[in-house]
Write a protein that holds these residues in place. Structure first.
Motif, PDB file in Angstrom:
ATOM      1  N   GLY A  16      17.205  16.503  17.949  1.00 13.22           N
ATOM      2  CA  GLY A  16      18.251  16.470  16.769  1.00 13.22           C
ATOM      3  C   GLY A  16      17.098  16.093  15.425  1.00 13.22           C
ATOM      4  N   PRO A  17      17.928  15.639  14.589  1.00 15.15           N
ATOM      5  CA  PRO A  17      17.046  15.271  13.473  1.00 15.15           C
ATOM      6  C   PRO A  17      16.174  14.218  13.653  1.00 15.15           C
ATOM      7  CG  PRO A  17      19.441  15.180  12.707  1.00 15.15           C
ATOM      8  CD  PRO A  17      19.329  15.243  14.311  1.00 15.15           C
ATOM      9  N   MET A  18      14.727  14.008  12.710  1.00 10.62           N
ATOM     10  CA  MET A  18      14.024  13.170  12.854  1.00 10.62           C
ATOM     11  C   MET A  18      14.454  12.010  12.336  1.00 10.62           C
ATOM     12  SD  MET A  18       9.928  13.243  11.252  1.00 10.62           S
ATOM     13  CE  MET A  18      10.884  14.125   9.602  1.00 10.62           C
ATOM     14  N   PRO A  19      14.280  10.753  13.065  1.00  8.62           N
ATOM     15  CA  PRO A  19      14.991   9.491  12.736  1.00  8.62           C
ATOM     16  C   PRO A  19      14.021   8.934  11.405  1.00  8.62           C
ATOM     17  CG  PRO A  19      13.501   9.160  14.733  1.00  8.62           C
ATOM     18  CD  PRO A  19      13.530  10.739  14.359  1.00  8.62           C
ATOM     19  N   ALA A  20      14.701   8.183  10.602  1.00  8.90           N
ATOM     20  CA  ALA A  20      14.061   7.537   9.595  1.00  8.90           C
ATOM     21  C   ALA A  20      13.233   6.439   9.949  1.00  8.90           C
ATOM     22  CB  ALA A  20      15.175   6.815   8.851  1.00  8.90           C
ATOM     23  N   PRO A  21      11.973   6.404   9.392  1.00  5.23           N
ATOM     24  CA  PRO A  21      10.977   5.275   9.723  1.00  5.23           C
ATOM     25  C   PRO A  21      11.422   3.957   9.517  1.00  5.23           C
ATOM     26  CG  PRO A  21      10.347   6.419   7.576  1.00  5.23           C
ATOM     27  CD  PRO A  21      11.495   7.128   8.172  1.00  5.23           C
ATOM     28  N   THR A  22      10.922   2.841  10.262  1.00  3.71           N
ATOM     29  CA  THR A  22      11.402   1.582  10.192  1.00  3.71           C
ATOM     30  C   THR A  22      10.676   1.292   8.806  1.00  3.71           C
ATOM     31  OG1 THR A  22       9.317   0.904  11.382  1.00  3.71           O
ATOM     32  CG2 THR A  22      11.351   1.276  12.513  1.00  3.71           C
ATOM     33  N   GLU A  23      11.092  -0.002   8.450  1.00  3.93           N
ATOM     34  CA  GLU A  23      10.697  -0.658   7.240  1.00  3.93           C
ATOM     35  C   GLU A  23       9.004  -0.762   7.299  1.00  3.93           C
ATOM     36  OE1 GLU A  23      10.989  -4.345   3.849  1.00  3.93           O
ATOM     37  OE2 GLU A  23      12.510  -4.030   5.659  1.00  3.93           O
ATOM     38  N   ALA A  24       8.580  -1.392   8.622  1.00  6.86           N
ATOM     39  CA  ALA A  24       7.179  -1.481   8.597  1.00  6.86           C
ATOM     40  C   ALA A  24       6.269  -0.258   8.528  1.00  6.86           C
ATOM     41  CB  ALA A  24       6.962  -2.360  10.146  1.00  6.86           C
ATOM     42  N   ARG A  25       6.988   0.963   9.313  1.00  9.62           N
ATOM     43  CA  ARG A  25       6.226   2.171   9.112  1.00  9.62           C
ATOM     44  C   ARG A  25       6.066   2.633   7.787  1.00  9.62           C
ATOM     45  NH1 ARG A  25       6.012   5.002  14.852  1.00  9.62           N
ATOM     46  NH2 ARG A  25       4.448   6.264  13.787  1.00  9.62           N
ATOM     47  N   ALA A  26       7.255   2.671   7.097  1.00  9.44           N
ATOM     48  CA  ALA A  26       7.184   2.995   5.780  1.00  9.44           C
ATOM     49  C   ALA A  26       6.337   2.346   4.946  1.00  9.44           C
ATOM     50  CB  ALA A  26       8.683   2.832   5.210  1.00  9.44           C
ATOM     51  N   LEU A  27       6.077   1.015   4.973  1.00 13.51           N
ATOM     52  CA  LEU A  27       5.358   0.194   4.239  1.00 13.51           C
ATOM     53  C   LEU A  27       3.854   0.554   4.961  1.00 13.51           C
ATOM     54  CD1 LEU A  27       4.546  -1.723   2.076  1.00 13.51           C
ATOM     55  CD2 LEU A  27       4.821  -3.592   3.699  1.00 13.51           C
ATOM     56  N   ALA A  28       3.308   0.800   5.967  1.00 14.13           N
ATOM     57  CA  ALA A  28       2.155   1.115   6.469  1.00 14.13           C
ATOM     58  C   ALA A  28       1.820   2.540   5.827  1.00 14.13           C
ATOM     59  CB  ALA A  28       2.139   1.205   7.846  1.00 14.13           C
ATOM     60  N   ALA A  29       2.808   3.582   5.929  1.00 19.68           N
ATOM     61  CA  ALA A  29       2.504   4.764   5.627  1.00 19.68           C
ATOM     62  C   ALA A  29       2.112   4.784   3.890  1.00 19.68           C
ATOM     63  CB  ALA A  29       3.661   5.674   5.796  1.00 19.68           C
ATOM     64  N   LEU A  30       2.911   3.933   3.254  1.00 13.17           N
ATOM     65  CA  LEU A  30       2.763   3.880   1.653  1.00 13.17           C
ATOM     66  C   LEU A  30       1.391   3.279   1.531  1.00 13.17           C
ATOM     67  CD1 LEU A  30       3.530   3.761  -1.295  1.00 13.17           C
ATOM     68  CD2 LEU A  30       4.427   1.418  -0.829  1.00 13.17           C
ATOM     69  N   GLN A  31       0.887   2.397   2.219  1.00 13.65           N
ATOM     70  CA  GLN A  31      -0.404   1.693   2.151  1.00 13.65           C
ATOM     71  C   GLN A  31      -1.575   2.661   2.327  1.00 13.65           C
ATOM     72  OE1 GLN A  31       0.113  -1.692   4.764  1.00 13.65           O
ATOM     73  NE2 GLN A  31       0.868  -3.166   2.836  1.00 13.65           N
ATOM     74  N   LYS A  32      -1.381   3.401   3.507  1.00 13.94           N
ATOM     75  CA  LYS A  32      -2.266   4.506   3.863  1.00 13.94           C
ATOM     76  C   LYS A  32      -2.416   5.476   2.822  1.00 13.94           C
ATOM     77  CE  LYS A  32      -4.907   6.921   6.551  1.00 13.94           C
ATOM     78  NZ  LYS A  32      -5.136   7.323   7.807  1.00 13.94           N
ATOM     79  N   VAL A  81       4.815  15.791  -3.741  1.00 14.76           N
ATOM     80  CA  VAL A  81       3.643  15.870  -2.749  1.00 14.76           C
ATOM     81  C   VAL A  81       3.727  14.378  -2.135  1.00 14.76           C
ATOM     82  CG1 VAL A  81       1.082  16.004  -2.592  1.00 14.76           C
ATOM     83  CG2 VAL A  81       2.452  17.700  -3.858  1.00 14.76           C
ATOM     84  N   LEU A  82       3.680  13.367  -3.017  1.00 21.51           N
ATOM     85  CA  LEU A  82       3.283  12.198  -2.492  1.00 21.51           C
ATOM     86  C   LEU A  82       4.557  11.695  -1.578  1.00 21.51           C
ATOM     87  CD1 LEU A  82       1.944  10.013  -5.747  1.00 21.51           C
ATOM     88  CD2 LEU A  82       0.644  11.006  -3.589  1.00 21.51           C
ATOM     89  N   ALA A  83       5.802  12.080  -1.852  1.00 22.09           N
ATOM     90  CA  ALA A  83       6.746  11.825  -0.846  1.00 22.09           C
ATOM     91  C   ALA A  83       6.527  12.584   0.453  1.00 22.09           C
ATOM     92  CB  ALA A  83       7.998  12.395  -1.285  1.00 22.09           C
ATOM     93  N   TYR A  84       5.922  13.898   0.414  1.00 22.64           N
ATOM     94  CA  TYR A  84       5.735  14.563   1.755  1.00 22.64           C
ATOM     95  C   TYR A  84       4.533  13.741   2.498  1.00 22.64           C
ATOM     96  CZ  TYR A  84       4.211  18.090   4.802  1.00 22.64           C
ATOM     97  OH  TYR A  84       4.015  19.170   5.858  1.00 22.64           O
ATOM     98  N   ALA A  85       3.637  13.293   1.679  1.00 25.16           N
ATOM     99  CA  ALA A  85       2.531  12.461   2.446  1.00 25.16           C
ATOM    100  C   ALA A  85       3.077  11.475   3.021  1.00 25.16           C
ATOM    101  CB  ALA A  85       1.227  12.403   1.407  1.00 25.16           C
TER     102      ALA A  85
END
Length: 92
Positions: A16-32, A81-85
């Protein structure tokens, strides 16, 4: 035109559709992504997105945001591009 954009379906990820990331994963992705040096970000863009997709993003920005000058359109593409990254990093 971009009439077909409204008909785009959610990409299927097996069960099915890819699940949305948790807040922690989203924040870690932003920092990376924020920590990527310019050359690494450029390498990511070349490897993961490529010039054909950048052209599509530029066309989308031009069609969806009429009246913007070239610099503003480029900023819109950069945001895409940043949103994709961010999403790619959140998946890992």
């Amino acid at each position: 035109g971009l009439r077909g954009v409204a008909r785009l379906r959610t990409q299927d990820y097996g069960d099915g559709p890819m699940p949305a990331p948790t807040e922690a994963r989203a924040l870690a992705a932003l920092q990376k992504v924020q920590s990527l040096p310019g050359k690494e970000l450029d390498a990511f863009i070349s490897a993961e997105i490529g010039n054909p997709m950048l052209g599509v993003m530029k066309s989308l920005a031009t069609a969806m945001l009429p009246g913007l000058d070239n610099e503003q359109q480029n900023r819109a593409v950069h945001l895409m591009v940043l949103a994709y990254a961010l999403r790619r990093e959140a998946e890992n």
